[in-house]
Write an enzyme that holds these catalytic residues in place. Structure first.
Site, PDB file in Angstrom:
ATOM      1  CD  GLU A   1      -3.529  -2.833   7.323  1.00  0.00           C
ATOM      2  OE1 GLU A   1      -2.397  -3.047   6.889  1.00  0.00           O
ATOM      3  OE2 GLU A   1      -4.168  -1.798   7.090  1.00  0.00           O
TER       4      GLU A   1
ATOM      5  CG  HIS B   1      -5.690   1.703   5.199  1.00  0.00           C
ATOM      6  ND1 HIS B   1      -5.260   2.664   6.085  1.00  0.00           N
ATOM      7  CD2 HIS B   1      -4.674   0.817   5.060  1.00  0.00           C
ATOM      8  CE1 HIS B   1      -4.022   2.368   6.467  1.00  0.00           C
ATOM      9  NE2 HIS B   1      -3.646   1.260   5.856  1.00  0.00           N
TER      10      HIS B   1
ATOM     11  CG  ASN C   1      -1.698   1.242   1.428  1.00  0.00           C
ATOM     12  OD1 ASN C   1      -1.801   2.049   0.514  1.00  0.00           O
ATOM     13  ND2 ASN C   1      -2.273   1.414   2.619  1.00  0.00           N
ATOM     14  CD1 TRP C   2       3.326   0.884  -2.904  1.00  0.00           C
ATOM     15  CD2 TRP C   2       3.470   2.055  -4.801  1.00  0.00           C
ATOM     16  NE1 TRP C   2       3.976   0.098  -3.831  1.00  0.00           N
ATOM     17  CE2 TRP C   2       4.073   0.792  -4.998  1.00  0.00           C
ATOM     18  CE3 TRP C   2       3.431   2.965  -5.865  1.00  0.00           C
ATOM     19  CZ2 TRP C   2       4.644   0.422  -6.226  1.00  0.00           C
ATOM     20  CZ3 TRP C   2       3.999   2.599  -7.084  1.00  0.00           C
ATOM     21  CH2 TRP C   2       4.599   1.339  -7.255  1.00  0.00           C
ATOM     22  CE  LYS C   3       0.134   3.319   4.795  1.00  0.00           C
ATOM     23  NZ  LYS C   3       0.096   3.475   6.232  1.00  0.00           N
TER      24      LYS C   3
ATOM     25  CD  GLU D   1      -2.897   5.342   6.804  1.00  0.00           C
ATOM     26  OE1 GLU D   1      -2.889   5.427   5.565  1.00  0.00           O
ATOM     27  OE2 GLU D   1      -1.952   4.830   7.446  1.00  0.00           O
TER      28      GLU D   1
ATOM     29  N   GLY E   1       2.448   1.799  10.899  1.00  0.00           N
ATOM     30  CA  GLY E   1       3.401   2.898  10.793  1.00  0.00           C
ATOM     31  C   GLY E   1       4.116   3.230  12.099  1.00  0.00           C
TER      32      GLY E   1
ATOM     33  CB  SER F   1       5.223  -2.264  12.111  1.00  0.00           C
ATOM     34  OG  SER F   1       4.815  -0.932  12.411  1.00  0.00           O
TER      35      SER F   1
ATOM     36  N   GLY G   1       2.796  -1.257   4.344  1.00  0.00           N
ATOM     37  CA  GLY G   1       2.821   0.177   4.054  1.00  0.00           C
ATOM     38  C   GLY G   1       4.238   0.653   3.819  1.00  0.00           C
ATOM     39  N   GLY G   2       4.864   1.183   4.870  1.00  0.00           N
ATOM     40  CA  GLY G   2       6.191   1.801   4.752  1.00  0.00           C
ATOM     41  C   GLY G   2       7.216   0.959   4.003  1.00  0.00           C
TER      42      GLY G   2
HETATM   43  C1  PEP Z   1      -0.739  -0.039   6.186  1.00  0.00           C
HETATM   44  O1  PEP Z   1      -0.858   1.170   6.080  1.00  0.00           O
HETATM   45  O2  PEP Z   1      -1.592  -0.769   5.700  1.00  0.00           O
HETATM   46  C2  PEP Z   1       0.403  -0.540   6.931  1.00  0.00           C
HETATM   47  C3  PEP Z   1       0.347  -1.761   7.360  1.00  0.00           C
HETATM   48  O3  PEP Z   1       1.447   0.330   7.127  1.00  0.00           O
HETATM   49  P1  PEP Z   1       2.900  -0.037   7.768  1.00  0.00           P
HETATM   50  O4  PEP Z   1       3.358  -1.297   7.097  1.00  0.00           O
HETATM   51  O5  PEP Z   1       3.744   1.124   7.435  1.00  0.00           O
HETATM   52  O6  PEP Z   1       2.679  -0.226   9.226  1.00  0.00           O
END
Ligand code: PEP
Length: 251
Positions: free
Chosen positions: A167, A95, A9-11, A97, A173, A213, A234-235
């Site tokens: 999640e 998600h 997920n590049w957000k 967010e 994050g 994470s 994500g990251g």
């Molecule tokens: C996400 O936003 O779906 C996520 C899991 O982010 P991260 O891997 O950065 O925690």
């Protein structure tokens, strides 16, 4: 039986040229991986260009959200048909967010999920509790509420095309991932809920990703759990090396 699925997920990151570079780096490095389903979810603006990069490769594409109406006066929104036409196979829905900043609710997640399925898109439906909810002993209750209400009224047949992403919001994050035990107990619980809502065979077939994470050095132990079928990343999906390492640590 359940193929591991790793989705990035590049957000709201990566302009078009950065997206092309990232997608190129990924597809070049994973061309020989066939035991893992690999999905990238760039921002809307990069979907058309990333489609060109991943055409005829083993990398698939998803969007990060969708609207449930087919067309019309909905400024700023994008429909399922539009995502299909730009080459998406998947779409992330609900998600945390979106729930936190954009008013997403179980009801809108449900509408979006049904619209996606009707239009041949595979939804990645996100569920998960906040830190205060976990600390109050409400993690199971919140996850139950998300799963039951986000997925209500979907047929057993359609459920086979749904991926669920557990999640925990406190892990997204933050650098603090759920332990493999914490992930497994919620994933097992989700599968039990699915067995009750649909049937045990359908529940056994549905993939449940963990997200929060995920990094190259923790994916192997998470994926070793019987009910963890992949990750939403994500990251660590924003760099070729870390995303590819996560994929390869699942092989
Ligand atoms: C996400 O936003 O779906 C996520 C899991 O982010 P991260 O891997 O950065 O925690």
């Amino acid at each position: 039986m359940r193929k591991v699925i790793i989705a990035g997920n590049w957000k709201m990151n990566k302009n078009i040229s950065e997206s092309i570079d990232l997608a190129n780096g990924i597809q070049r490095s994973v061309y020989d991986v066939d035991s893992v389903e690999i999905v990238v979810c760039p921002p809307y603006t990069s979907l058309g260009d990333v489609r060109e990069v991943i055409a005829s490769t083993n990398v698939k594409m998803g969007a990060q959200d969708v609207y449930w109406e087919a067309e019309g006066a909905f400024t700023g929104e994008v429909s399922c048909g539009m995502l299909k036409s730009v080459g998406c196979e998947y779409v992330i829905i609900g998600h945390s967010e979106r729930r936190q900043f954009f008013g997403e609710t179980n009801e809108t997640v449900n509408k979006k999920t049904k619209a996606a399925l009707k239009n041949g898109l595979k939804p990645i439906v996100c569920v998960g509790e906040k830190l205060e909810e976990r600390n109050a002993g409400k993690a199971f209750q919140v996850v139950k509420d998300h799963v039951e209400n986000s997925l209500s009224g979907i047929s057993k047949q359609d459920m086979l095309n749904v991926v669920i992403a557990y999640e925990p919001v406190w892990a997204i994050g933050t650098g603090v991932n759920a332990t493999k035990e914490q992930a497994q107990e919620i994933h097992k619980y989700i599968r039990e809920l699915l067995a009750k809502m649909f049937d045990p065979e359908v529940a056994k077939s549905i993939r449940i990703q963990y997200g929060g994470s995920v990094k190259p050095d923790n994916i192997a132990e998470l994926i070793s759990q019987p009910d963890v079928d992949g990750a939403l990343v994500g990251g660590a999906s924003l760099k070729v090396d870390s995303f590819v390492a996560i994929v390869k640590n699942c092989v």
